[in-house]
Scaffold this motif. Structure first.
Motif, PDB file in Angstrom:
ATOM      1  N   VAL A 297       9.542  51.889  40.782  1.00  0.00           N
ATOM      2  CA  VAL A 297      10.253  52.959  40.078  1.00  0.00           C
ATOM      3  C   VAL A 297      10.183  54.249  40.878  1.00  0.00           C
ATOM      4  CG1 VAL A 297      10.254  54.398  38.009  1.00  0.00           C
ATOM      5  CG2 VAL A 297       9.938  51.926  37.803  1.00  0.00           C
ATOM      6  N   LEU A 298       9.000  54.525  41.445  1.00  0.00           N
ATOM      7  CA  LEU A 298       8.849  55.736  42.261  1.00  0.00           C
ATOM      8  C   LEU A 298       9.704  55.650  43.526  1.00  0.00           C
ATOM      9  CD1 LEU A 298       4.992  56.360  41.977  1.00  0.00           C
ATOM     10  CD2 LEU A 298       6.831  57.631  40.861  1.00  0.00           C
ATOM     11  N   VAL A 299       9.747  54.460  44.111  1.00  0.00           N
ATOM     12  CA  VAL A 299      10.560  54.263  45.316  1.00  0.00           C
ATOM     13  C   VAL A 299      12.035  54.474  44.992  1.00  0.00           C
ATOM     14  CG1 VAL A 299      11.396  52.502  46.931  1.00  0.00           C
ATOM     15  CG2 VAL A 299       8.952  52.749  46.526  1.00  0.00           C
ATOM     16  N   SER A 300      12.457  53.988  43.842  1.00  0.00           N
ATOM     17  CA  SER A 300      13.861  54.150  43.467  1.00  0.00           C
ATOM     18  C   SER A 300      14.211  55.621  43.253  1.00  0.00           C
ATOM     19  CB  SER A 300      14.169  53.357  42.192  1.00  0.00           C
ATOM     20  OG  SER A 300      13.492  53.901  41.071  1.00  0.00           O
ATOM     21  N   LEU A 301      13.199  56.433  42.937  1.00  0.00           N
ATOM     22  CA  LEU A 301      13.422  57.865  42.734  1.00  0.00           C
ATOM     23  C   LEU A 301      13.205  58.670  44.015  1.00  0.00           C
ATOM     24  CD1 LEU A 301      11.560  58.356  39.318  1.00  0.00           C
ATOM     25  CD2 LEU A 301      14.031  58.416  39.693  1.00  0.00           C
ATOM     26  N   ALA A 302      12.125  58.361  44.714  1.00  0.00           N
ATOM     27  CA  ALA A 302      11.723  59.208  45.841  1.00  0.00           C
ATOM     28  C   ALA A 302      12.113  58.651  47.196  1.00  0.00           C
ATOM     29  CB  ALA A 302      10.208  59.419  45.792  1.00  0.00           C
ATOM     30  N   GLY A 303      12.540  57.384  47.263  1.00  0.00           N
ATOM     31  CA  GLY A 303      12.946  56.824  48.535  1.00  0.00           C
ATOM     32  C   GLY A 303      11.869  55.975  49.189  1.00  0.00           C
ATOM     33  N   TRP A 304      12.212  55.376  50.299  1.00  0.00           N
ATOM     34  CA  TRP A 304      11.354  54.403  50.960  1.00  0.00           C
ATOM     35  C   TRP A 304      10.090  55.010  51.544  1.00  0.00           C
ATOM     36  CZ3 TRP A 304      10.258  49.643  50.874  1.00  0.00           C
ATOM     37  CH2 TRP A 304       9.618  49.014  51.934  1.00  0.00           C
ATOM     38  N   GLN A 305      10.086  56.303  51.847  1.00  0.00           N
ATOM     39  CA  GLN A 305       8.946  56.932  52.506  1.00  0.00           C
ATOM     40  C   GLN A 305       7.670  56.803  51.681  1.00  0.00           C
ATOM     41  OE1 GLN A 305       8.963  58.094  55.610  1.00  0.00           O
ATOM     42  NE2 GLN A 305       6.757  58.382  55.419  1.00  0.00           N
ATOM     43  N   LEU A 306       7.785  56.805  50.359  1.00  0.00           N
ATOM     44  CA  LEU A 306       6.616  56.682  49.496  1.00  0.00           C
ATOM     45  C   LEU A 306       5.915  55.346  49.734  1.00  0.00           C
ATOM     46  CD1 LEU A 306       4.876  57.750  47.156  1.00  0.00           C
ATOM     47  CD2 LEU A 306       6.459  56.622  45.582  1.00  0.00           C
ATOM     48  N   ALA A 307       6.663  54.273  49.821  1.00  0.00           N
ATOM     49  CA  ALA A 307       6.063  52.963  50.058  1.00  0.00           C
ATOM     50  C   ALA A 307       5.431  52.887  51.441  1.00  0.00           C
ATOM     51  CB  ALA A 307       7.114  51.862  49.912  1.00  0.00           C
ATOM     52  N   GLU A 308       6.044  53.530  52.415  1.00  0.00           N
ATOM     53  CA  GLU A 308       5.480  53.526  53.760  1.00  0.00           C
ATOM     54  C   GLU A 308       4.129  54.232  53.790  1.00  0.00           C
ATOM     55  OE1 GLU A 308       6.560  52.194  56.804  1.00  0.00           O
ATOM     56  OE2 GLU A 308       7.711  51.031  55.366  1.00  0.00           O
ATOM     57  N   ASN A 309       3.995  55.341  53.062  1.00  0.00           N
ATOM     58  CA  ASN A 309       2.728  56.061  53.018  1.00  0.00           C
ATOM     59  C   ASN A 309       1.649  55.254  52.324  1.00  0.00           C
ATOM     60  OD1 ASN A 309       3.870  58.269  54.310  1.00  0.00           O
ATOM     61  ND2 ASN A 309       4.378  59.327  52.403  1.00  0.00           N
ATOM     62  N   TYR A 310       2.042  54.430  51.379  1.00  0.00           N
ATOM     63  CA  TYR A 310       1.076  53.633  50.616  1.00  0.00           C
ATOM     64  C   TYR A 310       0.698  52.349  51.342  1.00  0.00           C
ATOM     65  CZ  TYR A 310      -1.130  51.884  46.349  1.00  0.00           C
ATOM     66  OH  TYR A 310      -2.029  51.432  45.422  1.00  0.00           O
TER      67      TYR A 310
ATOM     68  N   ILE B  59       9.376  43.668  47.836  1.00  0.00           N
ATOM     69  CA  ILE B  59      10.320  43.802  46.720  1.00  0.00           C
ATOM     70  C   ILE B  59      10.776  45.246  46.553  1.00  0.00           C
ATOM     71  CG2 ILE B  59       8.661  44.268  44.865  1.00  0.00           C
ATOM     72  CD1 ILE B  59      11.633  41.825  44.663  1.00  0.00           C
ATOM     73  N   GLU B  60      10.021  46.185  47.152  1.00  0.00           N
ATOM     74  CA  GLU B  60      10.391  47.598  47.013  1.00  0.00           C
ATOM     75  C   GLU B  60      11.745  47.886  47.660  1.00  0.00           C
ATOM     76  OE1 GLU B  60       8.684  49.013  44.950  1.00  0.00           O
ATOM     77  OE2 GLU B  60       6.782  47.930  45.031  1.00  0.00           O
ATOM     78  N   THR B  61      12.125  47.071  48.636  1.00  0.00           N
ATOM     79  CA  THR B  61      13.449  47.274  49.236  1.00  0.00           C
ATOM     80  C   THR B  61      14.545  47.037  48.200  1.00  0.00           C
ATOM     81  OG1 THR B  61      13.504  44.963  49.991  1.00  0.00           O
ATOM     82  CG2 THR B  61      12.630  46.593  51.514  1.00  0.00           C
ATOM     83  N   TYR B  62      14.292  46.095  47.294  1.00  0.00           N
ATOM     84  CA  TYR B  62      15.265  45.825  46.236  1.00  0.00           C
ATOM     85  C   TYR B  62      15.237  46.914  45.171  1.00  0.00           C
ATOM     86  CZ  TYR B  62      16.143  41.305  48.316  1.00  0.00           C
ATOM     87  OH  TYR B  62      16.511  40.304  49.191  1.00  0.00           O
ATOM     88  N   PHE B  63      14.055  47.468  44.923  1.00  0.00           N
ATOM     89  CA  PHE B  63      13.986  48.614  44.021  1.00  0.00           C
ATOM     90  C   PHE B  63      14.742  49.804  44.610  1.00  0.00           C
ATOM     91  CE2 PHE B  63      10.311  46.539  41.928  1.00  0.00           C
ATOM     92  CZ  PHE B  63      10.631  46.794  40.609  1.00  0.00           C
ATOM     93  N   LEU B  64      14.634  49.966  45.928  1.00  0.00           N
ATOM     94  CA  LEU B  64      15.345  51.057  46.597  1.00  0.00           C
ATOM     95  C   LEU B  64      16.846  50.888  46.443  1.00  0.00           C
ATOM     96  CD1 LEU B  64      15.014  53.575  48.432  1.00  0.00           C
ATOM     97  CD2 LEU B  64      15.232  52.022  50.373  1.00  0.00           C
ATOM     98  N   GLY B  65      17.318  49.652  46.689  1.00  0.00           N
ATOM     99  CA  GLY B  65      18.744  49.381  46.528  1.00  0.00           C
ATOM    100  C   GLY B  65      19.186  49.504  45.084  1.00  0.00           C
ATOM    101  N   ALA B  66      18.331  49.056  44.161  1.00  0.00           N
ATOM    102  CA  ALA B  66      18.667  49.142  42.738  1.00  0.00           C
ATOM    103  C   ALA B  66      18.743  50.593  42.286  1.00  0.00           C
ATOM    104  CB  ALA B  66      17.628  48.398  41.909  1.00  0.00           C
ATOM    105  N   GLY B  67      17.877  51.447  42.866  1.00  0.00           N
ATOM    106  CA  GLY B  67      17.886  52.860  42.489  1.00  0.00           C
ATOM    107  C   GLY B  67      19.209  53.525  42.802  1.00  0.00           C
ATOM    108  N   ALA B  68      19.854  53.058  43.857  1.00  0.00           N
ATOM    109  CA  ALA B  68      21.155  53.617  44.218  1.00  0.00           C
ATOM    110  C   ALA B  68      22.262  53.106  43.300  1.00  0.00           C
ATOM    111  CB  ALA B  68      21.482  53.268  45.672  1.00  0.00           C
ATOM    112  N   THR B  69      21.988  51.982  42.626  1.00  0.00           N
ATOM    113  CA  THR B  69      22.988  51.389  41.732  1.00  0.00           C
ATOM    114  C   THR B  69      22.887  51.926  40.315  1.00  0.00           C
ATOM    115  OG1 THR B  69      22.922  49.357  43.056  1.00  0.00           O
ATOM    116  CG2 THR B  69      23.877  49.200  40.835  1.00  0.00           C
ATOM    117  N   GLY B  70      21.633  52.127  39.841  1.00  0.00           N
ATOM    118  CA  GLY B  70      21.448  52.632  38.484  1.00  0.00           C
ATOM    119  C   GLY B  70      20.221  52.005  37.836  1.00  0.00           C
ATOM    120  N   TRP B  71      19.836  52.569  36.678  1.00  0.00           N
ATOM    121  CA  TRP B  71      18.619  52.118  36.007  1.00  0.00           C
ATOM    122  C   TRP B  71      18.733  50.693  35.476  1.00  0.00           C
ATOM    123  CZ3 TRP B  71      14.249  54.159  36.981  1.00  0.00           C
ATOM    124  CH2 TRP B  71      14.162  55.520  37.287  1.00  0.00           C
ATOM    125  N   GLU B  72      19.945  50.252  35.199  1.00  0.00           N
ATOM    126  CA  GLU B  72      20.116  48.870  34.760  1.00  0.00           C
ATOM    127  C   GLU B  72      19.691  47.902  35.859  1.00  0.00           C
ATOM    128  OE1 GLU B  72      23.659  45.784  33.309  1.00  0.00           O
ATOM    129  OE2 GLU B  72      24.061  47.946  33.439  1.00  0.00           O
TER     130      GLU B  72
END
Length: 213
Positions: A59-72, A140-153
């Motif tokens: 959820v955070l990745v979908s909001l803040a982008g991929w950089q958050l996952a890279e830092n973690y 799976i965060e890559t899919y959350f990232l892509g989903a974030g660009a599509t919408g909350w559904e």
């Protein structure tokens, strides 16, 4: 949306088959004399901790982008191997203690058996749950990232697929693993259970140090 669905489903299924996600529960459950129900309960709780942390990060990745996952990444990459290694070393120490103390009885130990078993179960559950919580599935965060660009559904769909498939896969693999261990001579396993469990956890820890999932 179809590509998002198929990709999330495939990755979640493959993720659930990773040995470090189910083999420790099989070996520890056998060593601790847990019933299949107890083993599956521990697996479900630890697995839920894993999927919840992954979903929260997603959820955070979908909001803040991929950089958050890279830092973690560095933290999560080291957390589960270190905890698996610590558990493995503990079981190896128990094996050595059992060998040295095999002929020495403790008349006062019987009254403490239930208390120690309860404490051991709680400690193992906490350790396994923490290990799984601190190691979210970053793929799976890559899919959350892509989903974030599509919408909350779409974000909700990825989260649902990942949680259901991963937990179901882990429980299924633990069940199959338990049935496989039942084919092993129980007397032989009884005398080598801590050694087997310890070596399994240490190998998985070392494997995870060098192989990125």
């Amino acid at each position: 949306m179809d590509a998002l669905f198929i990709g999330s489903l495939t990755l979640s299924l493959l993720h659930a088959l990773i040995p470090s996600h189910w083999l420790p529960f099989v070996t520890i459950g056998q060593t601790e004399r847990w019933s299949l129900r107890q083993t599956l309960t521990v697996t479900a709780i630890a697995g839920l901790a894993h999927t919840v942390s992954t979903t929260l990060l997603g959820v955070l990745v979908s909001l803040a982008g991929w950089q958050l996952a890279e830092n973690y990444h560095d933290l999560s990459e080291r957390a589960i191997p270190l905890l698996l290694l610590a558990l493995g070393m503990w079981y190896l120490m128990q094996h050595l203690r059992h060998r040295h103390g095999h002929d020495h009885g403790d008349p006062g130990a019987a009254g403490m058996t239930d208390h120690r078993k309860a404490r051991s179960h709680s400690a193992l559950l906490l350790s396994l749950g923490l290990a799984m919580f601190l190691s979210p599935c970053l793929e799976i965060e890559t899919y959350f990232l892509g989903a974030g660009a599509t919408g909350w559904e779409a974000v909700g769909l990825v989260a649902l697929i990942y949680n259901v498939i991963t937990l179901s896969g882990m429980l299924g693999m633990v069940t199959l693993g338990r049935r496989g261990l039942q084919q092993v001579n129980p007397h032989w396993f009884e005398h080598h259970e801590n050694l087997i469990t310890g070596l399994t956890l240490v190998v998985l820890a070392l494997f995870n140090f060098f192989i990125e999932f």
